[in-house]
Design a protein around this motif. Structure first.
Motif, short mmCIF file in Angstrom:
data_model
loop_
_atom_site.label_atom_id
_atom_site.label_comp_id
_atom_site.label_asym_id
_atom_site.label_seq_id
_atom_site.Cartn_x
_atom_site.Cartn_y
_atom_site.Cartn_z
N ALA A 14 42.91 44.80 37.45
CA ALA A 14 42.21 43.87 38.32
C ALA A 14 40.90 44.51 38.75
O ALA A 14 40.82 45.74 38.87
N ALA A 15 39.88 43.70 38.99
CA ALA A 15 38.58 44.28 39.30
C ALA A 15 37.72 43.34 40.11
O ALA A 15 37.85 42.11 40.03
N VAL A 16 36.81 43.93 40.89
CA VAL A 16 35.77 43.23 41.63
C VAL A 16 34.45 43.46 40.89
O VAL A 16 34.14 44.59 40.52
N PHE A 17 33.69 42.39 40.71
CA PHE A 17 32.36 42.48 40.12
C PHE A 17 31.36 41.87 41.09
O PHE A 17 31.70 41.00 41.88
N GLY A 18 30.12 42.33 41.02
CA GLY A 18 29.10 41.80 41.90
C GLY A 18 28.00 42.82 42.13
O GLY A 18 27.76 43.70 41.30
N THR A 19 27.34 42.70 43.28
CA THR A 19 26.28 43.62 43.65
C THR A 19 26.76 44.45 44.85
O THR A 19 27.96 44.49 45.15
N SER A 20 25.83 45.06 45.55
CA SER A 20 26.21 45.88 46.70
C SER A 20 26.88 45.06 47.80
O SER A 20 27.59 45.62 48.64
N THR A 21 26.70 43.75 47.80
CA THR A 21 27.35 42.92 48.82
C THR A 21 28.85 42.82 48.62
O THR A 21 29.56 42.32 49.51
N ALA A 22 29.35 43.29 47.49
CA ALA A 22 30.80 43.30 47.24
C ALA A 22 31.37 44.71 47.17
O ALA A 22 32.57 44.88 46.99
N ARG A 23 30.52 45.71 47.35
CA ARG A 23 30.98 47.09 47.13
C ARG A 23 31.89 47.61 48.24
O ARG A 23 32.61 48.59 48.02
N ALA A 39 43.77 39.98 37.64
CA ALA A 39 42.94 39.38 38.68
C ALA A 39 41.49 39.77 38.46
O ALA A 39 41.18 40.88 38.02
N MET A 40 40.59 38.83 38.79
CA MET A 40 39.16 39.09 38.70
C MET A 40 38.49 38.43 39.90
O MET A 40 38.66 37.23 40.14
N ILE A 41 37.77 39.22 40.68
CA ILE A 41 37.03 38.71 41.83
C ILE A 41 35.55 38.88 41.54
O ILE A 41 35.08 39.98 41.25
N LEU A 42 34.81 37.79 41.61
CA LEU A 42 33.37 37.81 41.39
C LEU A 42 32.67 37.53 42.71
O LEU A 42 32.77 36.42 43.26
N GLY A 43 31.99 38.54 43.25
CA GLY A 43 31.21 38.36 44.46
C GLY A 43 29.78 38.01 44.09
O GLY A 43 29.03 38.89 43.64
N ILE A 44 29.39 36.76 44.22
CA ILE A 44 28.09 36.34 43.69
C ILE A 44 27.08 36.13 44.82
O ILE A 44 27.43 35.82 45.95
N ASP A 45 25.81 36.29 44.44
CA ASP A 45 24.69 36.18 45.37
C ASP A 45 23.71 35.13 44.87
O ASP A 45 23.95 34.47 43.85
N ALA A 104 46.07 33.09 31.33
CA ALA A 104 46.25 31.89 32.14
C ALA A 104 46.78 32.19 33.53
O ALA A 104 46.42 31.53 34.51
N ALA A 105 47.65 33.20 33.65
CA ALA A 105 48.28 33.49 34.94
C ALA A 105 47.41 34.36 35.85
O ALA A 105 47.78 34.60 37.00
N ALA A 106 46.28 34.82 35.36
CA ALA A 106 45.44 35.73 36.15
C ALA A 106 44.79 35.02 37.33
O ALA A 106 44.46 33.83 37.26
N LEU A 107 44.60 35.76 38.41
CA LEU A 107 43.87 35.25 39.57
C LEU A 107 42.38 35.24 39.26
O LEU A 107 41.81 36.25 38.86
N ARG A 108 41.77 34.09 39.45
CA ARG A 108 40.33 33.94 39.31
C ARG A 108 39.77 33.57 40.68
O ARG A 108 40.13 32.53 41.23
#
Length: 362
Positions: free
Chosen positions: A87-96, A139-145, A259-263
């Motif tokens: 599982a991972a978080v992606f984004g910029t410094s606002t998600a770090r 799981a994949m979390i995308l913190g977008i700006d 399919a079962a992954a958290l988006r």
């Protein structure tokens, strides 16, 4: 009777002999210099390869080395290749500031935080694709700006920060042996050696997490407010338009996990000072972008959460170091908000976030 050789004849012979000797000496010197340079180059090549500063040999069952540089674009691919995180978080410094260990407790799985300072949507996409290519993301979390809502995002793929596309290729373990043969890699390899000798700490935790903001004890409200206002004054509006090329990349990312992954997609909570003024063309453009993100989320079974609104968090200077970077307590509030949004599919009762899309809503 021996006749003496005229001086005029002897001098050219002596000069020629001397020139030949000097020429041979220079050739030997050139070969020595060349040989020394080649030997030194091969020694440097071997040293960098042995230290493996970018974790080219990282793979499941073979852990990556320590994170010894602050340019996450070079450091984070090895975290992905190491295979320790599903599982991972992606984004910029606002998600770090989203702590992977806290995410593990809240969502389950084993998280890494792979958000990168000032990363463009394209750069974020390259790292996310590398992660998703392994095919077992839970799981994949995308913190977008706001950059995801830029009509010129496709033309703004890179920043002044160096980005190494060879590290994001499937053949990086071989291609990188030559690509990493440079002074920067030697410096990082030297840090790896010092770390192994116990003389230097790793720069960033092995799961990508780092508290990059100043210590909370040093927080100065007046200084923070000045930073917020200065950033608001310096901000340039995005180009006009409602075609957002980065959202095609977002759609592809959300389609890729099992399919079962958290988006989970979250517009991160920027201070209202840099949010578009209500009723302005910029606000209409951002609303159109958010509507498209919500539509993508509904199509891909993702939860889309919007913290980028006027709220009890974003209207208070005391929650921020500057207009983009919130304080550690707010990071925990964001994390808990994400969990509630996934569980309930409802807006926050305190108005901190809105849920724009949820799988249960169809």
């Amino acid at each position: 009777m021996i006749r003496p050789v005229p001086i005029s004849a002897a001098v050219p012979v002596a000069v020629a002999a001397s020139t030949a000797v000097a020429s041979a000496a220079w050739r030997r010197f050139a070969w020595i210099v060349l040989g020394t340079a080649v030997a030194a180059g091969l020694a440097v090549f071997a040293f960098v390869a042995a230290m493996d500063p970018y974790g080219l040999r990282a793979a499941p069952g073979r852990a990556p080395g320590p994170i010894m540089d602050l340019n996450q674009r070079y450091m984070y691919p090895q975290i992905v290749r190491g295979g320790s995180y599903d599982a991972a978080v992606f984004g910029t410094s606002t998600a770090r500031l989203l702590d992977p260990r806290a995410l593990d407790r809240v969502f389950g799985g084993r998280f890494a935080n792979l958000a990168m300072n000032a990363a463009t949507p394209w750069e974020q996409t390259q790292l996310a694709r590398l992660f998703l290519a392994r095919g077992r993301a839970s799981a994949m979390i995308l913190g977008i700006d706001a950059s995801w809502c830029d009509p010129q995002a496709d033309a703004k793929r890179l920043t002044f920060r160096s980005f190494p596309p060879w590290l994001y290729r499937a053949d990086a373990a071989w291609r990188g042996l030559v690509a990493q043969w440079n002074l920067q890699s030697v410096q990082i390899a030297g840090r790896v050696l010092l770390h192994r000798l116990g003389r230097m700490r790793e720069r960033i935790r092995g799961d990508g997490y780092e508290v990059f903001t100043p210590p909370e004890a040093s927080y100065d409200p007046a200084r923070a407010s000045a930073h917020i206002r200065a950033m608001a004054e310096a901000q340039a509006p995005l180009p006009g338009g409602t075609a957002f090329p980065a959202l095609e990349w977002l759609d592809g990312l959300l389609a890729a996990p099992p399919a079962a992954a958290l988006r989970l997609v979250a517009f991160m909570p920027a201070h209202v000072a840099i949010q578009p003024r209500p009723g302005s063309p910029e606000a209409a453009q951002e609303a159109a972008c958010k509507a498209q993100v919500a539509a993508i989320g509904r199509r891909r079974g993702a939860t889309v959460v919007d913290f980028r609104i006027a709220s009890p968090v974003t209207t208070q200077d005391v929650h921020y170091w500057d207009a983009l970077h919130y304080r550690l307590p707010i990071a925990d509030r964001v994390l808990q908000g994400l969990r509630r949004a996934v569980d309930t599919g409802a807006d926050d009762p305190d108005g901190v976030y809105r849920v724009l899309a949820h799988p249960a809503a169809g």
